[in-house]
Design a protein around this motif. Sequence first.
Motif, mmCIF file in Angstrom:
data_model
loop_
_atom_site.group_PDB
_atom_site.id
_atom_site.type_symbol
_atom_site.label_atom_id
_atom_site.label_comp_id
_atom_site.label_asym_id
_atom_site.label_seq_id
_atom_site.Cartn_x
_atom_site.Cartn_y
_atom_site.Cartn_z
ATOM 1 N N TYR A 14 9.223 1.132 -5.589
ATOM 2 C CA TYR A 14 8.730 0.105 -6.495
ATOM 3 C C TYR A 14 8.206 0.791 -7.754
ATOM 4 O O TYR A 14 7.466 1.776 -7.655
ATOM 5 N N PHE A 15 8.598 0.295 -8.924
ATOM 6 C CA PHE A 15 8.227 0.927 -10.185
ATOM 7 C C PHE A 15 7.279 0.011 -10.940
ATOM 8 O O PHE A 15 7.624 -1.106 -11.302
ATOM 9 N N TYR A 16 6.043 0.507 -11.171
ATOM 10 C CA TYR A 16 5.008 -0.333 -11.780
ATOM 11 C C TYR A 16 4.180 0.510 -12.735
ATOM 12 O O TYR A 16 3.769 1.629 -12.398
ATOM 13 N N ASN A 17 3.943 -0.029 -13.943
ATOM 14 C CA ASN A 17 3.165 0.687 -14.964
ATOM 15 C C ASN A 17 3.717 2.098 -15.202
ATOM 16 O O ASN A 17 2.972 3.081 -15.255
ATOM 17 N N ASP A 18 5.044 2.167 -15.305
ATOM 18 C CA ASP A 18 5.745 3.416 -15.627
ATOM 19 C C ASP A 18 5.576 4.501 -14.573
ATOM 20 O O ASP A 18 5.672 5.707 -14.886
ATOM 21 N N ARG A 32 0.877 -1.173 0.000
ATOM 22 C CA ARG A 32 0.000 0.000 0.000
ATOM 23 C C ARG A 32 0.911 1.219 0.000
ATOM 24 O O ARG A 32 1.746 1.370 0.889
ATOM 25 N N SER A 33 0.751 2.070 -0.991
ATOM 26 C CA SER A 33 1.623 3.223 -1.107
ATOM 27 C C SER A 33 1.376 4.207 0.021
ATOM 28 O O SER A 33 0.270 4.270 0.587
ATOM 29 N N ALA A 34 2.396 4.967 0.360
ATOM 30 C CA ALA A 34 2.335 5.865 1.522
ATOM 31 C C ALA A 34 1.115 6.770 1.484
ATOM 32 O O ALA A 34 0.463 7.001 2.512
ATOM 33 N N GLU A 35 0.783 7.293 0.309
ATOM 34 C CA GLU A 35 -0.334 8.229 0.193
ATOM 35 C C GLU A 35 -1.700 7.552 0.290
ATOM 36 O O GLU A 35 -2.732 8.233 0.394
ATOM 37 N N ASP A 36 -1.718 6.216 0.267
ATOM 38 C CA ASP A 36 -2.988 5.494 0.344
ATOM 39 C C ASP A 36 -3.396 5.159 1.770
ATOM 40 O O ASP A 36 -4.480 4.602 1.994
ATOM 41 N N ARG A 49 5.256 3.876 -3.487
ATOM 42 C CA ARG A 49 5.980 3.934 -2.207
ATOM 43 C C ARG A 49 5.355 2.937 -1.240
ATOM 44 O O ARG A 49 4.847 3.309 -0.181
ATOM 45 N N ILE A 50 5.411 1.656 -1.634
ATOM 46 C CA ILE A 50 4.756 0.604 -0.856
ATOM 47 C C ILE A 50 5.642 0.062 0.260
ATOM 48 O O ILE A 50 5.164 -0.659 1.141
ATOM 49 N N HIS A 92 12.349 -4.278 -6.037
ATOM 50 C CA HIS A 92 12.177 -3.186 -5.091
ATOM 51 C C HIS A 92 13.528 -2.532 -4.833
ATOM 52 O O HIS A 92 14.564 -3.211 -4.828
ATOM 53 N N LEU A 93 13.526 -1.225 -4.586
ATOM 54 C CA LEU A 93 14.722 -0.556 -4.097
ATOM 55 C C LEU A 93 14.786 -0.690 -2.572
ATOM 56 O O LEU A 93 13.740 -0.667 -1.902
#
Length: 312
Positions: free
Chosen positions: A251-255, A204-208, A259-260, A303-304
């Motif tokens: 994490y890089f997804y769909n271009d 879950r990304s930070a902003e979510d 921030r999960i 993932h980084l």
Amino acid sequence: PPITNDNTMSLRSDEFGDFFSTNSEYSEFVNSGRWSKDKYVVRLHRLCEVITSLNADVYVFEEIENESVLYDISNQLAGHSWDSSKNWNYGCFVKESNSSIGCAVLSKYELGSVKSHGMDIRTQKDSQPSVRSILEVTVLAGGKELVMFVNHWKSKLGGEEESEIWRDWQEFILSNCVYDVGDVNVVNEDSSLRGLICVGDFNRSAEDFVTFFESKTCVNKNTILRGFNEVLVWNPWFCGDGSFVSETGSYFYNDSWERIDNFLSSGNCKLTAFSPKTNGNWVNGKGTPNGYKIFTGEGYSDHLPIMCTIVM
């Protein structure tokens, strides 16, 4: 040894363990010519390259198959010698019996009590999928205690909306665990409260998460964990105005960046020098994660690594 409540282990010397005979791997690793001991050793060397390059005091790993892998990592780092006080001599590992992977911690500091918080939800329309336990471990550093909750929440496989209910339940459990540690919502420079940090891949990304900014009543808090009691925590992905501290995520997804992978702190500690780490071979020429490819044996991770300094 398997981890039980209030148990910790010091890492010992061991040869490459039973990695190839547990029968708990994902399907692409079972009875497949794509995977071999040689490829495992290469991945082990690459992981240890990242560990020594970043040289953090404590590492959290999200996808470890069994405790023997943690022994292998530690022995590789130590050169099979336990004479140096600079080694990562302490570790713990936990996973559910029906899961292929678990979470682990590797530390230069002594570890105290270790607990596993599982989930068994039977009130939903759909049956609960396999989920990872939350690993609770106390890090003993400089006469102070840092309580750490290691998370690897349900992935979005099968649909983000469809799987969100299980991440909500994991948030609920985490919030209750954090609340039970003590009055972590109080920030007092002179307090003897233990520091507390939640870390891991939350999918879950930070902003979510539920977030808020520019609140004069909540210093060093910008995120809410929802449970029986709402818990306020600090997420260092954000600036005070709600913008991100880094255009690069983990994490890089769909271009686009997500921030999960997160640090969420509370209690008597502060997070400083936070950033996703991009200065290594684990990043490709495009500046995105150099993911591992089982067909060729190339790459590191999708993932980084993220890293921060904890001040108590």
